[in-house]
Design an enzyme around this catalytic site. Structure first.
Site, PDB file in Angstrom:
ATOM      1  N   SER A 291     -19.137 -60.935   8.191  1.00  0.00           N
ATOM      2  CA  SER A 291     -18.861 -60.210   9.433  1.00  0.00           C
ATOM      3  C   SER A 291     -19.525 -58.834   9.452  1.00  0.00           C
ATOM      4  O   SER A 291     -20.743 -58.713   9.420  1.00  0.00           O
ATOM      5  CB  SER A 291     -17.348 -60.131   9.630  1.00  0.00           C
ATOM      6  OG  SER A 291     -17.021 -59.667  10.914  1.00  0.00           O
ATOM      7  N   ASP A 302     -33.483 -56.336   8.512  1.00  0.00           N
ATOM      8  CA  ASP A 302     -34.378 -56.499   9.656  1.00  0.00           C
ATOM      9  C   ASP A 302     -35.213 -55.256   9.919  1.00  0.00           C
ATOM     10  O   ASP A 302     -36.341 -55.343  10.417  1.00  0.00           O
ATOM     11  CB  ASP A 302     -33.573 -56.844  10.912  1.00  0.00           C
ATOM     12  CG  ASP A 302     -33.092 -58.288  10.928  1.00  0.00           C
ATOM     13  OD1 ASP A 302     -33.448 -59.031   9.990  1.00  0.00           O
ATOM     14  OD2 ASP A 302     -32.366 -58.667  11.867  1.00  0.00           O
ATOM     15  N   LYS A 316     -20.836 -65.242   9.067  1.00  0.00           N
ATOM     16  CA  LYS A 316     -19.919 -65.105  10.202  1.00  0.00           C
ATOM     17  C   LYS A 316     -20.573 -64.205  11.248  1.00  0.00           C
ATOM     18  O   LYS A 316     -20.643 -62.991  11.091  1.00  0.00           O
ATOM     19  CB  LYS A 316     -18.577 -64.511   9.770  1.00  0.00           C
ATOM     20  CG  LYS A 316     -17.583 -64.347  10.938  1.00  0.00           C
ATOM     21  CD  LYS A 316     -16.262 -63.777  10.454  1.00  0.00           C
ATOM     22  CE  LYS A 316     -15.254 -63.647  11.593  1.00  0.00           C
ATOM     23  NZ  LYS A 316     -15.620 -62.600  12.572  1.00  0.00           N
TER      24      LYS A 316
END
Length: 553
Positions: A291, A302, A316
């Site tokens: 999460s 990224d 998740k």
């Protein structure tokens, strides 16, 4: 009985669930509610035995929500204290971790400086009486509820202490507001690496990580940072955005959430001035990182801001929001999926597509999609965050598993602490030959649950050979020879696995004297993930080469 209120509650949940999941027509929703109401009324008026209204309704709600996903849930008023303490990071109580084993609820660790610790509770103390009520038949969740309460109130706790002459002890403990510290440890490791352990994302996480980072940066020896998110199950999305903002420029997009419909998209960008956008950074993750922990990890990956080390995260990618319900109920509802800067969603399971038996499975790697980081490195969606550097661990060992899960190392540490007033500092402590031999003698072979895999295989082989007609005297003799050769020798196996067992033993012993902080320092001495991160951060050019754009041929 409160029949009308709970029926209205189910109606509210059913409408929300049906609308969100399937866009059912109003007629379908109305028909479903009429049917449910009729079934329930007939049970209440005609069933041969009395039915508990609250229990049956809660069972129905739980069954319905379980068909959606594990994160959408109804929380009745009586169960909301724990839920709210997770997000707020505080509760009223004595400040002690507890565990249950073999039907006994015991102290696993009194938090350092908390009322339980100051009163004198120790790991291994078994709860016997709480406020004049015997609790030996209660489970850990029930004991926990009795220990919690309004700050300033007193709870009388009687425990049975193992390995002590005066084994029955009583403590009057004044409850306090207990704050859950999301950063239980930070410090300098491996000579020049600032290490920060973050265990949850609550309202205090950003300030705690920021303060730890600023403190570490004051040390001229610190040249890089490791953010440890292993076993961090997540928490508040806003906290994840704030913490990412410590390492990237203000105004950087960290995550966007998309609910049902084009207008239900929300973009989260960093809003605070960062602490450091240049310091070399590694993030540690494992299969229990989920999460909000994955938002931070995925965003930093990224954006090519950090190298990710460890094992693939949980996966998740769903966002929950709470909704107030009638009669002080609360509903935690999945309202969106989140997408990190590359555009990928890392949700590993598609709960809307179930197998015929109702089960669900992770999305196969072959069906995931390639996305790209800011520098052009390939990353994938649909299965958690795959680390840039994967760390391999030895295959699971059943002997070690049984030593830990059955409490042998825990109980030995409890006895050891009762006989030894002090031990060296965590940085200097080692499991000596003397300590390990004491541990071996402590294990009772008659009580030790040993998984004898070889013997089970041989038993099955013997049975199959008999059924299929191959069990003649010659085959039986060979099986008997193998059985005699492969007999387990517990003493031998303990010696053979000492290198694996010793760190668990050291952790339990150190925790008795130096609490969580000491146990963390001890654990980091044998940490493969940290060792791998250190090699990357301390090898000139290694971090840059991992995060660099792929070469074009």
């Amino acid at each position: 009985m409160r029949k009308l209120p709970v029926i209205l509650l189910v109606a509210a949940v059913l409408i929300a669930s049906a609308t969100a999941a399937t866009r059912s027509g109003k007629a379908d929703i109305s028909r479903g509610l009429d049917i449910f109401s009729a079934v329930y009324k007939n049970l209440q008026t005609g069933y041969v035995d009395t039915i508990d209204a609250d229990k049956s309704i809660n069972t129905a709600i739980a069954a319905m929500l379980n068909e959606i996903d594990p994160y959408t849930e109804y929380i009745p008023e009586k169960d909301q204290a724990d839920f709210r303490s997770i997000s707020s990071g505080e509760y009223g109580g004595i400040g002690s971790y507890i565990t249950e084993r073999a039907g006994k609820v015991m102290v696993s660790e009194p938090r350092e400086g908390a009322p339980a610790h100051r009163a004198g509770l120790r790991p291994g103390d078994v709860f016997f009486i709480i406020d004049s009520d015997t609790v030996t038949s209660l489970h850990s969740d029930e004991v926990s509820k009795r220990l919690k309460g309004q700050a300033g109130t007193t709870v009388k706790v009687t425990v049975k202490r193992p390995y002590a002459e005066d084994s029955i002890l009583t403590f009057d403990i004044v409850r306090e507001k207990i704050e859950i510290d999301p950063v239980p440890y930070y410090g300098v490791v491996k000579g020049n690496i600032g290490y920060i352990e973050l265990t949850t994302f609550n309202e205090k996480s950003y300030a705690k990580v920021r303060d730890a980072l600023l403190d570490l940066k004051k040390n001229p020896a610190v040249k890089s940072i490791v953010l440890d998110l292993r076993n961090n199950g997540g928490g508040l999305l806003e906290s994840a955005v704030q913490i990412t903002g410590l390492f990237v420029p203000k105004g950087t997009e960290v995550v966007r959430t998309r609910g049902r419909g084009l207008l239900n998209e929300r973009i989260y960008k960093t809003t605070q001035k960062p602490v450091d956008t240049e310091i070399p950074l590694a993030v540690l993750v494992n299969g229990a990182s989920a999460s909000a922990a994955e938002i931070v990890t995925g965003a930093l990956q990224d954006l090519d801001r950090a190298v990710i080390v460890g094992d693939r995260s949980f996966g998740k990618g769903l966002v929950q929001s709470t909704r107030q319900l009638p009669y002080n109920g609360l509903m935690k509802l999945t309202i969106a999926k989140y997408y990190i800067p590359s555009g990928r969603c890392i949700q590993a399971i598609d709960y809307s597509h179930r197998n015929p038996d109702g089960s669900v499975a992770r999305i196969p790697d072959s069906l995931t999609t390639v996305w790209h980081t800011a520098a052009g490195r390939e990353v994938r969606d649909g299965g958690g965050i795959t680390p840039d550097v994967k760390v391999e661990y030895p295959e699971g060992n059943r002997l070690v598993y049984n030593i830990v899960s059955d409490g042998w190392s825990f109980d030995f540490a409890t006895r050891y602490a009762s006989r030894n007033k002090t031990v060296p500092a965590p940085e200097d402590f080692v499991v000596t030959d003397t300590i390990y031999n004491e541990f071996k003698a402590f294990i009772d072979p008659g009580k030790f649950k040993y998984d004898r895999a070889c013997e089970l295989v041989l038993d099955q082989l013997e049975k199959s050979a008999k059924v299929e007609g191959y069990l003649d005297d010659k085959v039986q003799a060979q099986i008997d020879t193998l059985r005699a050769t492969l007999q387990h020798d517990l003493n031998h196996d303990l010696d053979l696995n000492r290198e694996i067992i010793a760190p668990y033993l050291a952790n339990d012993i150190i925790q008795r004297y130096y609490s969580t902080r000491g146990a963390t320092i001890e654990g980091l001495k044998h940490d493969r993930d940290l060792d791998s991160a250190a090699v990357i951060l301390q090898t000139p050019g290694r971090l840059a080469s991992i995060l660099a754009a792929p070469s074009r041929k």
